[in-house]
Design an enzyme around this catalytic site. Structure first.
Site, PDB file in Angstrom:
ATOM      1  N   LYS A  15      -9.496   8.263   1.603  1.00  0.00           N
ATOM      2  CA  LYS A  15      -9.989   6.888   1.466  1.00  0.00           C
ATOM      3  C   LYS A  15     -11.427   6.767   1.949  1.00  0.00           C
ATOM      4  O   LYS A  15     -12.109   5.790   1.632  1.00  0.00           O
ATOM      5  CB  LYS A  15      -9.092   5.923   2.236  1.00  0.00           C
ATOM      6  CG  LYS A  15      -7.704   5.722   1.645  1.00  0.00           C
ATOM      7  CD  LYS A  15      -6.909   4.686   2.435  1.00  0.00           C
ATOM      8  CE  LYS A  15      -5.517   4.462   1.850  1.00  0.00           C
ATOM      9  NZ  LYS A  15      -4.605   5.599   2.087  1.00  0.00           N
TER      10      LYS A  15
ATOM     11  N   HIS B 296      -9.714   2.160  -0.447  1.00  0.00           N
ATOM     12  CA  HIS B 296      -8.262   1.973  -0.380  1.00  0.00           C
ATOM     13  C   HIS B 296      -7.791   1.318  -1.673  1.00  0.00           C
ATOM     14  O   HIS B 296      -8.098   0.158  -1.941  1.00  0.00           O
ATOM     15  CB  HIS B 296      -7.917   1.107   0.818  1.00  0.00           C
ATOM     16  CG  HIS B 296      -6.455   0.995   1.097  1.00  0.00           C
ATOM     17  ND1 HIS B 296      -5.477   1.579   0.314  1.00  0.00           N
ATOM     18  CD2 HIS B 296      -5.783   0.367   2.109  1.00  0.00           C
ATOM     19  CE1 HIS B 296      -4.293   1.302   0.810  1.00  0.00           C
ATOM     20  NE2 HIS B 296      -4.454   0.570   1.903  1.00  0.00           N
TER      21      HIS B 296
ATOM     22  N   HIS C 258      -2.761   8.229   5.754  1.00  0.00           N
ATOM     23  CA  HIS C 258      -2.994   6.889   5.200  1.00  0.00           C
ATOM     24  C   HIS C 258      -4.422   6.470   5.533  1.00  0.00           C
ATOM     25  O   HIS C 258      -5.137   5.957   4.672  1.00  0.00           O
ATOM     26  CB  HIS C 258      -1.970   5.907   5.757  1.00  0.00           C
ATOM     27  CG  HIS C 258      -2.006   4.559   5.134  1.00  0.00           C
ATOM     28  ND1 HIS C 258      -1.937   4.364   3.770  1.00  0.00           N
ATOM     29  CD2 HIS C 258      -2.123   3.317   5.681  1.00  0.00           C
ATOM     30  CE1 HIS C 258      -1.989   3.066   3.499  1.00  0.00           C
ATOM     31  NE2 HIS C 258      -2.109   2.417   4.636  1.00  0.00           N
TER      32      HIS C 258
ATOM     33  N   CYS D  57       0.806  -1.228   0.000  1.00  0.00           N
ATOM     34  CA  CYS D  57       0.000   0.000   0.000  1.00  0.00           C
ATOM     35  C   CYS D  57       0.834   1.271   0.000  1.00  0.00           C
ATOM     36  O   CYS D  57       0.275   2.375  -0.067  1.00  0.00           O
ATOM     37  CB  CYS D  57      -0.933  -0.010   1.196  1.00  0.00           C
ATOM     38  SG  CYS D  57      -2.005  -1.462   1.224  1.00  0.00           S
TER      39      CYS D  57
ATOM     40  N   GLU E 165      -1.410   5.548  13.396  1.00  0.00           N
ATOM     41  CA  GLU E 165      -1.000   6.717  12.618  1.00  0.00           C
ATOM     42  C   GLU E 165      -1.241   8.000  13.422  1.00  0.00           C
ATOM     43  O   GLU E 165      -0.421   8.926  13.382  1.00  0.00           O
ATOM     44  CB  GLU E 165      -1.751   6.786  11.295  1.00  0.00           C
ATOM     45  CG  GLU E 165      -1.267   7.931  10.400  1.00  0.00           C
ATOM     46  CD  GLU E 165      -1.897   7.954   9.031  1.00  0.00           C
ATOM     47  OE1 GLU E 165      -1.412   8.732   8.169  1.00  0.00           O
ATOM     48  OE2 GLU E 165      -2.877   7.216   8.787  1.00  0.00           O
TER      49      GLU E 165
END
Length: 416
Positions: free
Chosen positions: A335, A340, A303, A163, A314
């Protein structure tokens, strides 16, 4: 070194639109691209939703023969490249071809083609296997076909860091230009793996949302009731150029790329470390690479996958790096709308971050309804925000503990 790198062209094929302005308008309006899976019959699967690309006709971007032959991850990348080159006005000729390279990220390549081929092999034997099986399945055929179709003869690479692949591709392209190896790069990420084996595999890991009755509300990064990510597909492609190269041809400049970080967690196959230390070191590396203080950053494109651990870890990493500024800097996860895109995520999200810097608009995190314990930062809930963005960071973290962060800066023209 006095070389600088700017972004002069953008291309997007993603679940919220075909083309940059269509996609960006939908994103800023908080439009979700998530719906019921149409690629196959998903009725037996725990997850029956995904963020699919809609209304894409490959023949709009390539010949009928190529459109029929290419796997979607290749077609998306080629279409994104054509958009980005047209947007930038960059022309590749015999004179400059060796100074233009291609790097794209892709996590799983032609997974759907692999599934179909294995079925044919088992049902009908080896004679039914297509001679294009190997060439069109491998991930590096995306940059390969871009190089062939558009004539770029510089470095040609595919990054396969899960990713984080798209972000690594952009970052590595940035460094190649800084080092003087090339003058321009076609870069980004692409992915198209909404398929039975992909959904089944992530379901087995309990990684996907099962909010099947409410597809558009399923991806909810940083929110209390998040229950997993929503798979997406598409491509985001950028044209990076050395500043003087771009200026000499009168190119429009969206933003300047100034920092790149990449680290490894060294912790677990799929989980980040609970303290977010790998991601924190990655973001700090990008800041140090640019010579920028943490309190100068105006926006973070996180992310933000909508999984329990990623969003928490995160957030902890952002708090570590940005200290007291972490309470002030706006953060969002696009996202929440695109799903994603795995290896394609970094390319698409770098395009979005570039537009945030250029247009001074920070897209929202939609479906944010209930705060979660410890997730207490400004996640730009539900509504886009108009504000000056001088510096934006974009994060991508992947399985295997691989991390990538980019730092973009608003470009201001100066007299020569």
């Amino acid at each position: 070194m006095d070389r600088r790198v700017v972004i002069t062209g953008l291309g997007l094929v993603c679940p919220v639109g075909i083309g940059v302005r269509e996609s960006w308008a939908a994103l800023c309006a908080g439009k979700s691209g998530v719906g019921r899976i149409s690629r196959f019959d998903a009725s037996r699967f725990e997850t029956q939703i995904a963020a699919e690309v809609k209304g894409f006709n490959p023949e709009d971007w390539m010949s009928k023969k190529e459109a029929k032959r290419f796997e979607p991850f290749i077609s998306y990348a080629v279409a994104g490249t054509r958009m980005a080159l047209d947007d930038s006005g960059l022309r590749i000729s015999d004179e400059n071809a060796s100074r233009v390279g291609v790097i794209t990220g892709c996590g799983l390549g032609g997974l759907r083609f692999m599934e179909d081929t294995i079925f044919q092999l088992r049902q009908n034997g080896p004679k039914r296997v297509s001679p294009f099986f190997i060439p069109l399945m491998i991930g590096n055929m995306a940059p390969g076909m871009i190089s062939i179709m558009f004539g770029a003869k510089g470095p040609n690479l595919s990054i396969a860091t899960a990713c984080a692949a798209g972000t690594h591709a952009v970052g590595d392209s940035f460094k190649l230009i800084l080092e003087g190896r090339v003058d321009a790069m076609i870069t980004g990420g692409t992915e198209a793996v909404i398929s039975p084996s992909c959904i089944a595999g992530f379901n087995a890991m309990k990684a996907l949302s099962t909010r099947n009755a409410e597809p558009e509300r399923a991806s909810r990064p940083f929110e209390r009731d998040r229950d997993g990510f929503v798979p997406g597909e598409g491509a985001g492609i950028l044209i990076l150029e050395e500043l003087e190269h771009a200026r000499q041809r009168g190119a429009r400049i969206y933003a300047e790329m100034v920092g790149y970080g990449l680290t490894g967690d060294g912790y677990h196959m799929t989980s980040p470390p609970p303290d977010g230390s790998g991601a924190a070191r990655c973001m700090q590396m990008a800041l140090d690479d640019a010579g920028v203080r943490y309190d100068q950053v105006n926006y973070i494109n996180a992310h933000g996958t909508s999984t329990e651990l990623n969003d928490l870890y995160e957030t902890r990493a952002i708090k570590t790096v940005f200290k007291e500024h972490s309470r002030k800097v706006p953060i969002s996860s696009t996202k929440s709308m695109t799903g994603h895109l795995l290896g394609g995520a970094g390319g698409v999200e770098t395009v979005f971050s570039t537009l945030a810097v250029h247009d001074d608009i920070m897209p929202p995190t939609i479906n944010y309804e209930n705060p979660a314990e410890e997730l207490d930062l400004d996640y730009i809930p539900n509504t886009a925000r108009k504000a000056t963005v001088n510096y934006a960071m974009s994060n991508s973290f992947g399985f295997g503990g691989t991390n990538a962060s980019l730092l973009l800066k608003k470009y201001k023209e100066t007299k020569v």
